[in-house]
Each structure stands twice: as C-alpha cells, then as structure tokens.
Design an enzyme around this catalytic site. Structure first.
Site, PDB file in Angstrom:
ATOM      1  CB  CYS A   1      12.448 -18.598  -8.470  1.00 48.49           C
ATOM      2  SG  CYS A   1      13.011 -18.864 -10.164  1.00 48.49           S
TER       3      CYS A   1
ATOM      4  CG  HIS B   1      -0.402  -7.809   2.059  1.00 46.49           C
ATOM      5  ND1 HIS B   1      -0.788  -6.619   2.642  1.00 46.49           N
ATOM      6  CD2 HIS B   1      -1.500  -8.292   1.430  1.00 46.49           C
ATOM      7  CE1 HIS B   1      -2.075  -6.391   2.380  1.00 46.49           C
ATOM      8  NE2 HIS B   1      -2.533  -7.395   1.650  1.00 46.49           N
TER       9      HIS B   1
ATOM     10  CB  CYS C   1      11.640 -23.023 -10.611  1.00 47.70           C
ATOM     11  SG  CYS C   1      12.378 -22.336  -9.101  1.00 47.70           S
TER      12      CYS C   1
HETATM   13  C1  BJW Z   1      -0.417   2.785  14.879  1.00 47.07           C
HETATM   14  C2  BJW Z   1       0.797   3.174  15.387  1.00 47.07           C
HETATM   15  C3  BJW Z   1       1.083   2.749  16.625  1.00 47.07           C
HETATM   16  C4  BJW Z   1       0.617   4.100  13.380  1.00 47.07           C
HETATM   17  N1  BJW Z   1       0.187   1.967  17.271  1.00 47.07           N
HETATM   18  N2  BJW Z   1      -1.335   2.073  15.445  1.00 47.07           N
HETATM   19  C5  BJW Z   1     -11.404  -0.280  -4.953  1.00 47.07           C
HETATM   20  C6  BJW Z   1     -12.153  -0.836  -3.932  1.00 47.07           C
HETATM   21  C7  BJW Z   1     -11.731  -1.988  -3.291  1.00 47.07           C
HETATM   22  C8  BJW Z   1     -10.556  -2.598  -3.647  1.00 47.07           C
HETATM   23  C9  BJW Z   1      -9.810  -2.052  -4.655  1.00 47.07           C
HETATM   24  C10 BJW Z   1     -10.234  -0.912  -5.306  1.00 47.07           C
HETATM   25  N3  BJW Z   1      -9.306  -0.586  -6.231  1.00 47.07           N
HETATM   26  C11 BJW Z   1      -8.306  -1.501  -6.168  1.00 47.07           C
HETATM   27  C12 BJW Z   1      -8.603  -2.386  -5.218  1.00 47.07           C
HETATM   28  C13 BJW Z   1      -7.775  -3.535  -4.805  1.00 47.07           C
HETATM   29  C14 BJW Z   1      -6.513  -3.128  -4.086  1.00 47.07           C
HETATM   30  C15 BJW Z   1      -6.852  -2.093  -3.021  1.00 47.07           C
HETATM   31  O1  BJW Z   1      -7.258  -2.389  -1.920  1.00 47.07           O
HETATM   32  N4  BJW Z   1      -6.643  -0.816  -3.305  1.00 47.07           N
HETATM   33  C16 BJW Z   1      -7.003   0.244  -2.354  1.00 47.07           C
HETATM   34  C17 BJW Z   1      -5.826   1.179  -2.163  1.00 47.07           C
HETATM   35  C18 BJW Z   1      -8.270   0.906  -2.807  1.00 47.07           C
HETATM   36  N5  BJW Z   1      -6.025  -4.338  -3.463  1.00 47.07           N
HETATM   37  C19 BJW Z   1      -5.219  -5.164  -4.102  1.00 47.07           C
HETATM   38  O2  BJW Z   1      -4.789  -4.931  -5.219  1.00 47.07           O
HETATM   39  C20 BJW Z   1      -4.888  -6.462  -3.385  1.00 47.07           C
HETATM   40  N6  BJW Z   1      -5.171  -7.553  -4.212  1.00 47.07           N
HETATM   41  C21 BJW Z   1      -6.411  -7.826  -4.619  1.00 47.07           C
HETATM   42  O3  BJW Z   1      -7.367  -7.143  -4.341  1.00 47.07           O
HETATM   43  O4  BJW Z   1      -6.487  -8.949  -5.342  1.00 47.07           O
HETATM   44  C22 BJW Z   1      -7.731  -9.287  -5.931  1.00 47.07           C
HETATM   45  C23 BJW Z   1      -7.534  -9.660  -7.344  1.00 47.07           C
HETATM   46  C24 BJW Z   1      -6.281  -9.725  -7.905  1.00 47.07           C
HETATM   47  C25 BJW Z   1      -6.118 -10.082  -9.209  1.00 47.07           C
HETATM   48  C26 BJW Z   1      -7.226 -10.351  -9.957  1.00 47.07           C
HETATM   49  C27 BJW Z   1      -8.493 -10.285  -9.397  1.00 47.07           C
HETATM   50  C28 BJW Z   1      -8.642  -9.939  -8.092  1.00 47.07           C
HETATM   51  C29 BJW Z   1      -3.414  -6.538  -3.056  1.00 47.07           C
HETATM   52  C30 BJW Z   1      -3.019  -5.543  -2.029  1.00 47.07           C
HETATM   53  C31 BJW Z   1      -1.510  -5.609  -1.806  1.00 47.07           C
HETATM   54  C32 BJW Z   1      -1.041  -4.598  -0.799  1.00 47.07           C
HETATM   55  N7  BJW Z   1       0.368  -4.543  -0.823  1.00 47.07           N
HETATM   56  C33 BJW Z   1       1.057  -3.658   0.116  1.00 47.07           C
HETATM   57  C34 BJW Z   1       2.564  -3.717  -0.166  1.00 47.07           C
HETATM   58  C35 BJW Z   1       3.159  -5.049   0.352  1.00 47.07           C
HETATM   59  C36 BJW Z   1       4.600  -5.129   0.109  1.00 47.07           C
HETATM   60  C37 BJW Z   1       5.387  -4.023   0.752  1.00 47.07           C
HETATM   61  O5  BJW Z   1       5.483  -3.963   1.999  1.00 47.07           O
HETATM   62  O6  BJW Z   1       5.917  -3.189   0.028  1.00 47.07           O
HETATM   63  O7  BJW Z   1       0.769  -4.067   1.466  1.00 47.07           O
HETATM   64  S1  BJW Z   1       0.457  -1.977   0.070  1.00 47.07           S
HETATM   65  C38 BJW Z   1       0.611  -1.690   1.797  1.00 47.07           C
HETATM   66  O8  BJW Z   1      -0.696  -1.443   2.376  1.00 47.07           O
HETATM   67  C39 BJW Z   1       1.109  -3.014   2.394  1.00 47.07           C
HETATM   68  C40 BJW Z   1       0.286  -3.110   3.643  1.00 47.07           C
HETATM   69  O9  BJW Z   1       0.238  -4.447   4.094  1.00 47.07           O
HETATM   70  C41 BJW Z   1      -1.044  -2.555   3.217  1.00 47.07           C
HETATM   71  C42 BJW Z   1      -1.906  -2.085   4.346  1.00 47.07           C
HETATM   72  O10 BJW Z   1      -1.306  -1.029   5.024  1.00 47.07           O
HETATM   73  P1  BJW Z   1      -1.457  -0.927   6.600  1.00 47.07           P
HETATM   74  O11 BJW Z   1      -0.760  -2.053   7.245  1.00 47.07           O
HETATM   75  O12 BJW Z   1      -2.865  -0.717   6.951  1.00 47.07           O
HETATM   76  O13 BJW Z   1      -0.566   0.386   6.898  1.00 47.07           O
HETATM   77  P2  BJW Z   1      -0.998   1.917   6.841  1.00 47.07           P
HETATM   78  O14 BJW Z   1       0.250   2.704   6.780  1.00 47.07           O
HETATM   79  O15 BJW Z   1      -1.999   2.157   5.798  1.00 47.07           O
HETATM   80  O16 BJW Z   1      -1.730   2.179   8.242  1.00 47.07           O
HETATM   81  C43 BJW Z   1      -1.025   2.103   9.457  1.00 47.07           C
HETATM   82  C44 BJW Z   1      -2.034   2.336  10.604  1.00 47.07           C
HETATM   83  O17 BJW Z   1      -1.350   2.165  11.823  1.00 47.07           O
HETATM   84  C45 BJW Z   1      -2.643   3.759  10.623  1.00 47.07           C
HETATM   85  O18 BJW Z   1      -4.056   3.657  10.816  1.00 47.07           O
HETATM   86  C46 BJW Z   1      -1.987   4.426  11.821  1.00 47.07           C
HETATM   87  O19 BJW Z   1      -2.837   5.316  12.519  1.00 47.07           O
HETATM   88  C47 BJW Z   1      -1.689   3.228  12.699  1.00 47.07           C
HETATM   89  N8  BJW Z   1      -0.531   3.408  13.588  1.00 47.07           N
HETATM   90  N9  BJW Z   1       1.422   3.989  14.435  1.00 47.07           N
HETATM   91  C48 BJW Z   1      -0.991   1.657  16.666  1.00 47.07           C
HETATM   92  N10 BJW Z   1       2.237   3.054  17.246  1.00 47.07           N
END
Ligand code: BJW
Length: 232
Positions: A121, A113, A124
């Site tokens: 950019c 991600h 470019c």
């Molecule tokens: C601990 C702890 C401790 C706490 N010890 N554990 C329907 C079905 C399927 C897919 C889709 C859908 N509708 C839309 C989609 C696609 C969409 C998607 O998945 N949406 C869902 C919400 C449904 N995905 C996308 O759009 C992706 N692209 C894509 O699919 O491209 C295909 C395509 C594109 C174009 C044309 C055609 C096809 C892109 C996804 C981008 C995600 N971006 C973000 C932001 C990044 C930048 C930023 O930081 O701002 O990425 S969103 C955010 O979520 C970030 C993270 O990497 C990502 C995942 O979150 P993560 O890491 O899991 O964090 P949390 O907070 O959710 O969970 C933390 C966990 O830790 C918890 O379980 C806690 O319990 C645990 N925890 N403390 C151990 N101490």
C-alpha cells in the site's frame, strides 16, 4: 579457493528466473522470455504504473495467478535440502518474485526484487499477503485506501535489503549464482563484490551469463540437473 561444499562454511546463493524455468515460469530475456511479449518500459517501471496502472496491474494479475499453479522443481528442492542441513551461514538471495523456494521448504530466503504474493500500500506503506487480482483497485486491508500495487521492484527502484545482502556476501566464502543472465544490477554485481572479498565463485546456468568471466567455475546445463548434482 574452492567451490567444493566440503571446504566452505558460509554460502550466498543468488538465484534468477532460470531456476524456475523448469517449473513452467517464464524467464525475462532470450527466446520466449517475458520481455519479448511485453516492453519493459510499459510494465516494469514506476513511470509505466503512473501512466497506465490498469495495464501494469493486469500484467501482474496474470503472472500472480500463473505462479500459484506451478510447483517447485528439483533445483528448488535441492537448495531446500542444503538450507535445512547446512550448519554455517547460508542465504538464498533470489531475484525471483515467485514463492517456489519457500514452497520447496527453504527458510533462509531473501527476495531482493519483492514478491508476487504481497501487495504494497503506497498510502500507509504496509505490505499484505495477496493472492487475488489487484486490477479492480481493492482497498488496503490496513488503511482502506485504494493504493495497492504489486510488491515488486521495478527498474529505477531500490532492490530490497541490500545491507543484509552485502553483509552476507562479506562473510561468504562461497558465492553461487543459479539461473540468472547477469543483466540486471545490483544483483549482477554481487559476484564481483564476493570475488573481490575473497570468496570462491560458482555459476550454474544454461548458458554463460553476462558476468561469466567473474566466476572461478561455470557449469552449464539445466538447473534441475546441476543444482542437485552440486548439493548432493
Ligand atoms: C536456465 C534455465 C534452466 C533458462 N536452468 N538456467 C547501466 C549499468 C548498470 C546499471 C544500470 C544501468 N542502467 C540502469 C541500471 C540499473 C538497472 C539495471 O540493471 N538495468 C540493466 C538492464 C542495465 N537496475 C535497476 O534499476 C535496479 N535498481 C537499482 O539499480 O536501484 C539503484 C537506484 C535506484 C534509485 C535511485 C538510485 C539508485 C532495479 C532492478 C529491478 C529489476 N526488476 C525485474 C522485475 C521484477 C518484477 C517482475 O518480476 O516483474 O526483476 S526485471 C527482471 O530482471 C526481474 C528479474 O529478477 C531480473 C533479472 O532477470 P534474471 O532472473 O536474470 O532472468 P533472465 O531472464 O534475464 O535470465 C534467465 C537466465 O536463466 C538465462 O541466463 C538463461 O540462460 C537461464 N536459464 N532456463 C538454468 N532450465
């Protein structure tokens, strides 16, 4: 099929925000998560950036500054030790945009991600290391255009290096997921791919993730306890 490190050779480790939580970096979902304070649609989509670049750039400026004050924790350090000593294939696929895996010493890290400390950019297409603010629309060091954006993957954009990730998953005999909610695809689907291809699957998380049923084994607790216990 076994999740024991003594029985495997090729490992893929998927990490999420939970591994950096104990370093003081906010997770996204759940109580106190970033999405409680900011609407995803306002700050983490290309449409939001087109509509209100200043708001989006401020959001990322704030987070870029914050991560530079944080330090890796025991979970990052344990993965770095594993990486340094592991003779087989190993890839840490992180969804995190912080650099704590690298600062702990891990080398085999892929940021699916993107990275806070890069600016991209859109004129470019060059990525430059970036530690400062972007909100004042600085010029691209490469082409001089004022077209820099955070080098992160927003909803609706394609995560980086998916071919390399799937290649590693295909070869893996162990897939481990650490600190991710399993809410965001395609990252959340990797466990199913790994499992379908015969890998053992292990989840280390504070609570069961949305994809918990896909793991052979789930260990619940803080990453700073679970990861060193798994690695050492
Ligand atoms: C601990 C702890 C401790 C706490 N010890 N554990 C329907 C079905 C399927 C897919 C889709 C859908 N509708 C839309 C989609 C696609 C969409 C998607 O998945 N949406 C869902 C919400 C449904 N995905 C996308 O759009 C992706 N692209 C894509 O699919 O491209 C295909 C395509 C594109 C174009 C044309 C055609 C096809 C892109 C996804 C981008 C995600 N971006 C973000 C932001 C990044 C930048 C930023 O930081 O701002 O990425 S969103 C955010 O979520 C970030 C993270 O990497 C990502 C995942 O979150 P993560 O890491 O899991 O964090 P949390 O907070 O959710 O969970 C933390 C966990 O830790 C918890 O379980 C806690 O319990 C645990 N925890 N403390 C151990 N101490």
């Amino acid at each position: 099929m076994t999740t024991d490190l003594n029985d495997v050779r090729n490992i893929v480790i998927l990490t999420g925000a939970g591994i950096s939580a104990e370093s003081g970096i906010d997770t996204f979902r759940g109580g106190g998560g970033l999405w409680e304070k900011h609407r995803v649609e306002d700050v983490a989509t290309p449409e939001a950036f087109a509509r209100d670049p200043e708001l989006v750039l401020c959001f990322y400026d704030m987070r870029r500054a914050a991560i530079q004050e944080k330090e890796p924790n025991a979970a990052h350090a344990a993965l770095a030790r594993l990486d340094a000593g592991w003779p087989g294939d190993l890839l840490i696929v992180t969804q995190n945009v912080d650099d704590l895996h690298e600062r702990a010493g891990a080398r085999r890290v892929l940021h699916m991600h993107g990275e806070h400390l890069n600016a991209w950019c859109t004129a470019c297409d060059v990525r430059s290391p970036w530690r400062d603010s972007l909100v004042d629309r600085p010029a691209c060091p490469e082409c001089g255009e004022r077209a820099l954006r955070p080098d992160v993957v927003w909803f609706g954009e394609m995560p980086y290096q998916m071919d390399r990730i799937y290649d590693a998953v295909r070869k893996a005999d162990l897939f481990v997921s650490i600190g991710t909610s399993g809410a965001v695809y395609p990252a959340a689907g990797l466990v199913r791919t790994a499992r379908d291809l015969g890998a053992a699957t292990l989840e280390l998380n504070l609570e069961p993730s949305q994809g918990s049923a896909w793991f052979d084994e789930t260990r619940l607790g803080p990453a700073s306890d679970l990861v060193p216990a798994w690695v050492d």
